[in-house]
Enzyme design. Structure first.
Site, PDB file in Angstrom:
ATOM      1  CD1 TRP A 190      -2.565   1.731   0.402  1.00 29.71           C
ATOM      2  CD2 TRP A 190      -1.289   2.422   2.099  1.00 29.71           C
ATOM      3  NE1 TRP A 190      -2.689   3.087   0.883  1.00 29.71           N
ATOM      4  CE2 TRP A 190      -2.233   3.434   1.599  1.00 29.71           C
ATOM      5  CE3 TRP A 190      -0.414   2.600   3.268  1.00 29.71           C
ATOM      6  CZ2 TRP A 190      -2.210   4.850   2.391  1.00 29.71           C
ATOM      7  CZ3 TRP A 190      -0.210   4.081   3.753  1.00 29.71           C
ATOM      8  CH2 TRP A 190      -1.255   5.065   3.197  1.00 29.71           C
ATOM      9  CD  GLU A 229      -4.833  -1.475   1.911  1.00 32.07           C
ATOM     10  OE1 GLU A 229      -3.509  -2.073   2.551  1.00 32.07           O
ATOM     11  OE2 GLU A 229      -5.565  -1.107   2.573  1.00 32.07           O
ATOM     12  CE  LYS A 231      -5.936   5.774   2.104  1.00 31.01           C
ATOM     13  NZ  LYS A 231      -5.338   6.010   3.510  1.00 31.01           N
ATOM     14  CG  ASP A 263      -8.912  -0.927   4.038  1.00 33.10           C
ATOM     15  OD1 ASP A 263      -9.970  -0.483   4.710  1.00 33.10           O
ATOM     16  OD2 ASP A 263      -7.892  -0.768   5.005  1.00 33.10           O
ATOM     17  CG  HIS A 266      -8.666   1.776   1.652  1.00 34.34           C
ATOM     18  ND1 HIS A 266      -7.493   1.418   1.364  1.00 34.34           N
ATOM     19  CD2 HIS A 266      -8.645   2.421   2.984  1.00 34.34           C
ATOM     20  CE1 HIS A 266      -6.754   1.560   2.388  1.00 34.34           C
ATOM     21  NE2 HIS A 266      -7.691   2.230   3.411  1.00 34.34           N
ATOM     22  CG  HIS A 290      -6.309  -4.484   4.886  1.00 31.38           C
ATOM     23  ND1 HIS A 290      -5.462  -3.390   4.581  1.00 31.38           N
ATOM     24  CD2 HIS A 290      -5.485  -5.674   5.050  1.00 31.38           C
ATOM     25  CE1 HIS A 290      -4.170  -3.928   4.822  1.00 31.38           C
ATOM     26  NE2 HIS A 290      -4.145  -5.295   4.804  1.00 31.38           N
ATOM     27  CG  ASP A 298      -9.572   4.780   5.404  1.00 33.91           C
ATOM     28  OD1 ASP A 298     -10.037   3.808   6.219  1.00 33.91           O
ATOM     29  OD2 ASP A 298      -8.410   4.871   5.050  1.00 33.91           O
ATOM     30  CG  ASP A 300      -8.095   2.813   9.559  1.00 32.77           C
ATOM     31  OD1 ASP A 300      -8.236   1.809   8.980  1.00 32.77           O
ATOM     32  OD2 ASP A 300      -7.658   3.768   8.825  1.00 32.77           O
ATOM     33  CG  ASP A 330      -5.692  -1.645   8.084  1.00 32.60           C
ATOM     34  OD1 ASP A 330      -5.100  -1.318   9.016  1.00 32.60           O
ATOM     35  OD2 ASP A 330      -5.661  -1.221   6.941  1.00 32.60           O
TER      36      ASP A 330
END
Ligand code: RNT
Ligand code: ZN
Length: 423
Positions: A190, A229, A231, A263, A266, A290, A298, A300, A330
């Protein structure tokens, strides 16, 4: 101390639940046998706010951010492993670890393009002793040569070369993990590359990224799997991200042996990766997930047992993709106990998998094919009231881990005895 169900209560509840599911044509014992085989990859970076051990003063960059200042974060690889041991002991099953390159161990500062397997020997020894597979990530952020927001797509060939070498070194380390541990390592690339404001040229950085990736992946490695990955945006790359979804989807489909990583944070906030899985699995051999929880962006957050998480794991199970999908976590939350964050998120992914495995899939498909959408909706809603909690409790008891909130007592205890002494 939290109030715990007794083992007798758990077994009794399971017996009733097993009958209820059997009436729907679902075999709970088979579902649990399957669940026991699934390894999820715990991300090392929840334990220390994506800091790593390359440099004690390192600052997180790359358009990702951790908020919170809960005390007790791991300061060394040893502390991180000790914390992880406790977390793994609270999860039913054997699980993997997802490491980042900045979690190396060395007695001097090692340049990113000079990292070698020997800097990860401590992780391998620990993983062997504890039956963990390892996955890996080159770290293309938190570094002076990434400060202007570009790495593998950098216009300067010298900077690009540095990061290409870092990624090649990382794949070799992935191969080392795979060989040593007898289970392939997924090495996921990433990069943060992108522009805060509207670019004049969207094409050239993508051409450069494509060329960099082709160099990185040129050598075939027997024990390493490569993933890329995408995004949508990051902090400071709001207007343009080089490695977008279309870019990497096209890349993974057109190159041999490159996995796609999705992810869940993302994409646009209302866009779910659940719906993408059945499409991309028609075109790529394997997928890396993820699993994260975005709140408005985003962000997380720790994965909760919500509709999004359920839908993602349902798609993995319904499609029969368990052996082609690598499940990783993640998220990074420093506002709560970090070990509790890991435990809550990981247990929720396992619970979502269990709920998916307990679906009367044939029945639901039959209703759909016959056009009885009324009954399909009625069944879907009725399933939400099924006693999957009783099945989960039994699974935990069988695996020798706390069924209910008992895990919280373990972590609170550890916090008082270990984490509280760290600051
Ligand atoms: C960033 C990506 C990436 C990172 C880790 C630390 O938006 O999700 O996977 O979270 O590499
Ligand atoms: Zn991610």
């Amino acid at each position: 101390m939290t109030v715990q169900p007794t083992e007798k209560q758990i077994v009794k509840a399971y017996e009733l639940a097993r009958e209820r599911y059997a009436a729907l044509g679902v075999d709970t014992d088979a579902a649990l046998a399957q669940l026991s085989q699934i390894a999820i990859s715990l991300h090392c970076w929840q334990g220390d706010d994506v800091g790593g051990f390359e440099d004690p003063d390192a600052e997180l960059s790359g358009g990702i951010a951790v908020t919170g200042s809960y005390p007790g974060k791991a300061r060394t690889a040893q502390e991180l492993r000790q914390d992880l041991d406790v977390v793994y002991s609270l999860l039913p099953g054997d699980h993997r670890l997802n490491l980042h390159a900045i979690y190396l161990e060395a007695d001097r500062k090692i340049a990113r393009n000079e990292i070698r397997p020997e800097h990860f020997q401590g992780w391998v020894d620990w993983a062997k002793a504890n039956n963990h597979g390892i996955d890996f990530n080159p770290t293309l952020f938190s570094h002076p040569l990434a400060d202007d927001g570009f790495t593998l797509a950098h216009p300067d060939p010298g900077v690009r070369q540095f990061w290409i070498e870092h990624c090649i070194a990382s794949r070799e380390i992935g191969d080392f993990f795979g060989r040593e541990l007898g289970t392939p390592c997924v090495t996921n690339v990433w990069i943060p590359d992108g522009y805060k404001d509207a670019p004049a040229d969207r094409l050239a950085p993508r051409q450069r990224l494509m060329a960099s990736l082709d160099q990185i992946f040129a050598k075939k490695l027997a024990h390493n799997l490569d993933a890329v990955e995408a995004k949508l945006f990051g902090i400071g790359s709001e207007s343009y991200v080089v490695g977008s979804h279309e870019f990497y989807l096209g890349y993974a489909v057109s190159r041999e042996d490159v996995l796609l990583c999705l992810d869940s944070g993302h994409f646009h906030p209302t866009e779910s990766i659940a719906d993408k899985i059945s499409s991309v699995m028609l075109y790529v051999d394997e997928l890396l997930l993820h699993i994260s929880r975005g709140v408005r962006w985003d962000s997380d957050h720790v994965v909760t047992l919500n509709d999004d998480a359920l839908a993602i794991l349902q798609e993995v199970v319904r499609g029969g993709f368990l052996d082609r999908v690598h499940i990783g976590l993640d998220f990074f939350d420093a506002s709560i106990n970090r070990m509790a964050a890991w435990t809550i998120g990981a247990r929720n992914v396992l619970k979502a998998l269990l709920i998916a495995l307990l679906e009367p899939a044939d029945k639901l498909r039959e209703l759909e094919l016959s056009g009885d959408y009324t009954a399909r909706l009625a069944y879907q809603e009725a399933l939400k009231m099924m006693p999957f909690g009783a099945v989960w409790g039994y699974h935990c008891v069988q695996a020798g881990v706390p069924a209910g909130l008992g895990w919280l007592d373990v972590i609170k205890d550890y916090e008082a005895n270990v984490l509280a002494r760290r600051d």
